[in-house]
Design a protein around this motif. Sequence first.
Motif, PDB file in Angstrom:
ATOM      1  N   ASP A 373       0.859  -1.187   0.000  1.00 53.23           N
ATOM      2  CA  ASP A 373       0.000   0.000   0.000  1.00 53.23           C
ATOM      3  C   ASP A 373       0.894   1.235   0.000  1.00 53.23           C
ATOM      4  O   ASP A 373       1.439   1.641   1.025  1.00 53.23           O
ATOM      5  N   ARG A 374       1.066   1.862  -1.166  1.00 55.13           N
ATOM      6  CA  ARG A 374       2.005   2.973  -1.337  1.00 55.13           C
ATOM      7  C   ARG A 374       1.311   4.334  -1.316  1.00 55.13           C
ATOM      8  O   ARG A 374       1.914   5.336  -1.703  1.00 55.13           O
ATOM      9  N   ARG A 375       0.082   4.398  -0.874  1.00 52.82           N
ATOM     10  CA  ARG A 375      -0.676   5.647  -0.970  1.00 52.82           C
ATOM     11  C   ARG A 375      -0.038   6.777  -0.172  1.00 52.82           C
ATOM     12  O   ARG A 375      -0.250   7.956  -0.484  1.00 52.82           O
ATOM     13  N   GLN A 376       0.714   6.464   0.862  1.00 52.27           N
ATOM     14  CA  GLN A 376       1.357   7.497   1.671  1.00 52.27           C
ATOM     15  C   GLN A 376       2.842   7.648   1.350  1.00 52.27           C
ATOM     16  O   GLN A 376       3.545   8.360   2.060  1.00 52.27           O
ATOM     17  N   HIS A 377       3.315   6.999   0.310  1.00 50.74           N
ATOM     18  CA  HIS A 377       4.740   7.029  -0.014  1.00 50.74           C
ATOM     19  C   HIS A 377       5.081   8.291  -0.813  1.00 50.74           C
ATOM     20  O   HIS A 377       5.095   8.289  -2.043  1.00 50.74           O
ATOM     21  N   THR A 378       5.353   9.360  -0.113  1.00 50.87           N
ATOM     22  CA  THR A 378       5.699  10.638  -0.761  1.00 50.87           C
ATOM     23  C   THR A 378       7.083  11.119  -0.338  1.00 50.87           C
ATOM     24  O   THR A 378       7.408  12.292  -0.495  1.00 50.87           O
ATOM     25  N   LEU A 379       7.870  10.225   0.208  1.00 51.72           N
ATOM     26  CA  LEU A 379       9.169  10.605   0.766  1.00 51.72           C
ATOM     27  C   LEU A 379      10.066  11.285  -0.256  1.00 51.72           C
ATOM     28  O   LEU A 379      10.637  12.339   0.010  1.00 51.72           O
ATOM     29  N   ALA A 380      10.216  10.695  -1.432  1.00 49.56           N
ATOM     30  CA  ALA A 380      11.129  11.248  -2.432  1.00 49.56           C
ATOM     31  C   ALA A 380      10.698  12.648  -2.860  1.00 49.56           C
ATOM     32  O   ALA A 380      11.499  13.588  -2.883  1.00 49.56           O
ATOM     33  N   GLU A 381       9.420  12.806  -3.187  1.00 48.18           N
ATOM     34  CA  GLU A 381       8.945  14.106  -3.660  1.00 48.18           C
ATOM     35  C   GLU A 381       8.970  15.152  -2.555  1.00 48.18           C
ATOM     36  O   GLU A 381       9.359  16.302  -2.784  1.00 48.18           O
ATOM     37  N   ASP A 382       8.566  14.777  -1.342  1.00 48.82           N
ATOM     38  CA  ASP A 382       8.554  15.740  -0.244  1.00 48.82           C
ATOM     39  C   ASP A 382       9.946  16.285   0.039  1.00 48.82           C
ATOM     40  O   ASP A 382      10.119  17.479   0.322  1.00 48.82           O
ATOM     41  N   GLY A 383      10.942  15.402  -0.020  1.00 52.84           N
ATOM     42  CA  GLY A 383      12.308  15.848   0.241  1.00 52.84           C
ATOM     43  C   GLY A 383      12.797  16.862  -0.756  1.00 52.84           C
ATOM     44  O   GLY A 383      13.381  17.891  -0.397  1.00 52.84           O
ATOM     45  N   ILE A 384      12.554  16.613  -2.034  1.00 53.49           N
ATOM     46  CA  ILE A 384      13.006  17.540  -3.067  1.00 53.49           C
ATOM     47  C   ILE A 384      12.240  18.855  -2.994  1.00 53.49           C
ATOM     48  O   ILE A 384      12.803  19.936  -3.194  1.00 53.49           O
ATOM     49  N   ARG A 385      10.961  18.804  -2.716  1.00 56.09           N
ATOM     50  CA  ARG A 385      10.202  20.052  -2.592  1.00 56.09           C
ATOM     51  C   ARG A 385      10.715  20.883  -1.423  1.00 56.09           C
ATOM     52  O   ARG A 385      10.734  22.121  -1.497  1.00 56.09           O
ATOM     53  N   ALA A 386      11.147  20.225  -0.348  1.00 56.75           N
ATOM     54  CA  ALA A 386      11.728  20.966   0.772  1.00 56.75           C
ATOM     55  C   ALA A 386      12.995  21.694   0.341  1.00 56.75           C
ATOM     56  O   ALA A 386      13.231  22.841   0.731  1.00 56.75           O
ATOM     57  N   PHE A 387      13.811  21.041  -0.492  1.00 58.12           N
ATOM     58  CA  PHE A 387      15.018  21.700  -0.992  1.00 58.12           C
ATOM     59  C   PHE A 387      14.667  22.861  -1.915  1.00 58.12           C
ATOM     60  O   PHE A 387      15.236  23.948  -1.813  1.00 58.12           O
ATOM     61  N   PHE A 388      13.748  22.637  -2.824  1.00 55.20           N
ATOM     62  CA  PHE A 388      13.384  23.688  -3.768  1.00 55.20           C
ATOM     63  C   PHE A 388      12.787  24.903  -3.054  1.00 55.20           C
ATOM     64  O   PHE A 388      12.920  26.035  -3.526  1.00 55.20           O
ATOM     65  N   ASP A 389      12.122  24.673  -1.929  1.00 61.64           N
ATOM     66  CA  ASP A 389      11.519  25.783  -1.193  1.00 61.64           C
ATOM     67  C   ASP A 389      12.563  26.762  -0.669  1.00 61.64           C
ATOM     68  O   ASP A 389      12.269  27.943  -0.472  1.00 61.64           O
ATOM     69  N   VAL A 390      13.778  26.277  -0.419  1.00 61.37           N
ATOM     70  CA  VAL A 390      14.773  27.122   0.250  1.00 61.37           C
ATOM     71  C   VAL A 390      15.964  27.463  -0.639  1.00 61.37           C
ATOM     72  O   VAL A 390      16.822  28.248  -0.235  1.00 61.37           O
TER      73      VAL A 390
END
Length: 673
Positions: A373-390
């Motif tokens: 069940d991968r519905r909550q698997h957003t680790l890769a995207e969340d990490g990169i968005r955190a970098f792009f935010d700053v």
Amino acid sequence: MPRFSLIVIGFALLALYVFTAAPSIGFEDSVFLTLSCLNADIAHAPGYPLYALACYPFANIPGIDPAIGAMLFSALCAAMACVVLALIIYQLSGCIIVAWGGAVLYGVSATFWSQGNIQEVYALNALLFLTAFYLALRLRDVPQSPKLMVALFFVCALGLSNHWPLFVLAGVALPLVLWSVRKSAWRVLCHPQTLAATVTAIALGLLPYAYLVWRAHHPVAYLGVPFAPNDWESFWQIVSRQVHFASDKHGGAGVADKIAFLQFVGHRVLWGEIGVLGGILAVIGFLRQWRLLSLSLATALTVMFLTGTVILIWRLDVLYDALQEQIFSVYPLLPYAVVCVWSALAFAGRRYYQFAPVICAVLALGLNFSANDRRQHTLAEDGIRAFFDVLPAGGWIPYPSQFKFAKYLQITENIRPDVAVLPAPNPYVFEVYYAGPRLYAPNTLAYENEVRAVNVYARHNALCYNVFVLFDASWQSDEHLLFSCLSEKRRVVNHPAVVVWLRRLINSDYPLNDQRAREFTGKAIEDATRTMLQLRARLQLPEQWRELLSETRQTPHGLLAEVEFLRDKTDLLISRRRVDEMATLAASGMLSRRNQARLLSALGDLYAAVSPRNEDLLSTAIKHHAAAAALLPDAQSAVVQRALSFYREEKLFAEEQQLIARYGTALFEHVQN
């Protein structure tokens, strides 16, 4: 077999895969392959040209994320593969109920399910091979049919255009399926018209490789290989997977590792894939097949299982650990199909027991649901968005594990067009990035020349880079948590978004039920810890970073970063108590085999550095170095070389001779060079 039942099976499994899919990109090779689908580009070796072409329409469905489109293609292939498997089981058993049960059992088996709801090539490979197997079964019944003969060769050629190594391994079983009708089939094949049609079908099936060469000479949005196949030599290196030889063969891997992989496969077969009941049914079915089927068919199924497990394991020279388990687990996908066939055959023809595979499928669905069940698997995207935010404007050079995700978001969503996402300090990439996305021959500059070129580039362009890139010492920089930006004044910049993301990783806020996610998480924590330790040694850390550092140091990867940092700081004094505390934490941490070896090696050096020295400390240091060298038994591995250097520095002649005796002339020659 009723078509309606096949449609129900296909749509039910398709709905299951879509329902349990991740909302965007994930780990494994999903980024490479999604970008390959998006632009019909070349993926990593062996190129997967058929996958890129077939997946292209799905990744370009208007209004949806390309990753979702690529996942839909995998889901469709997986569902269709199960439908074909139902036809195969029905052809072998003549029983509709066991065909349903065996097909659904395969569809909800742990590994096959995991490939049906991500962006991968293995579901397509399973579909093509099972289709070829079914056509061989049909040709066995009607050996005079030229259409079936041509269709069989065409599907086999398509399989070779997708993932030829696994297709070839399993394909050894296809001649055995036709063994009893080999004379009739050979006469049909030798007919001039059939032979001409067969050769044409094979050529058409292999035509995607010609597309691969054509694509290499046109603008490529993303290239997952170190060079493009624009000549025969590079074409052969990619298609033959020579560029992966280093990753397929680990130095020091031996018989013990092969046996460990065999034990792992045995565990997967008996209960890991389809549960204990499924494993029991598979054993019964394996024994019954020799009575239910002809000798050639039973042998074909057995050979198909063995080539994708035992033979494959014996050809690979890979060190065994939990991460390699996960990487290897997808390779025997076709042998797992055989296991499901055997489970279906266990009680085929037994009126009151033929529902056993169906019951087993229901149990496997419950057992494997949480893991897939991968519905909550957003680790890769969340990490990169955190970098792009700053990230401030300028060029950014992240480490490889971040580059592919960042590149994906820039291509698909045009996030931060003011930031150049680059894979390494590589002037060749700089040149093609600003001249256009046309990528050809690999960069051959030495690392020192690359860094020199980057420094020249940085004098005329804004540039942010990973904090561990060795730039000219005269450069000043703003020190961010996981990257730095060249500036006129050295200072620490606190970015709460990255701190929040790292704290979520520390607290395991993400579902980490696979080793790739653990490795990604651990790498981020390790790099952040090392960055903060380096900055603390020469600058004042912000309060939030000091708190974060105390938390990361309690994690296995944070501990690894701290131990290696202290090991390299020879001017620091460290107490026996502190080293003992770190050794206690190390014993309870979950690290990969390589990282555990790194940690033990660094602890060995720390014990030797405790002052005042005594025999107990020295023996403990020797024990840790020996344990590290045993984990990575390769003469050229860093931990073995460090152990040898330690023994020589401490004049431990007995230990030095033992190490040389263990690794032979390979170690001695490496040291002499």
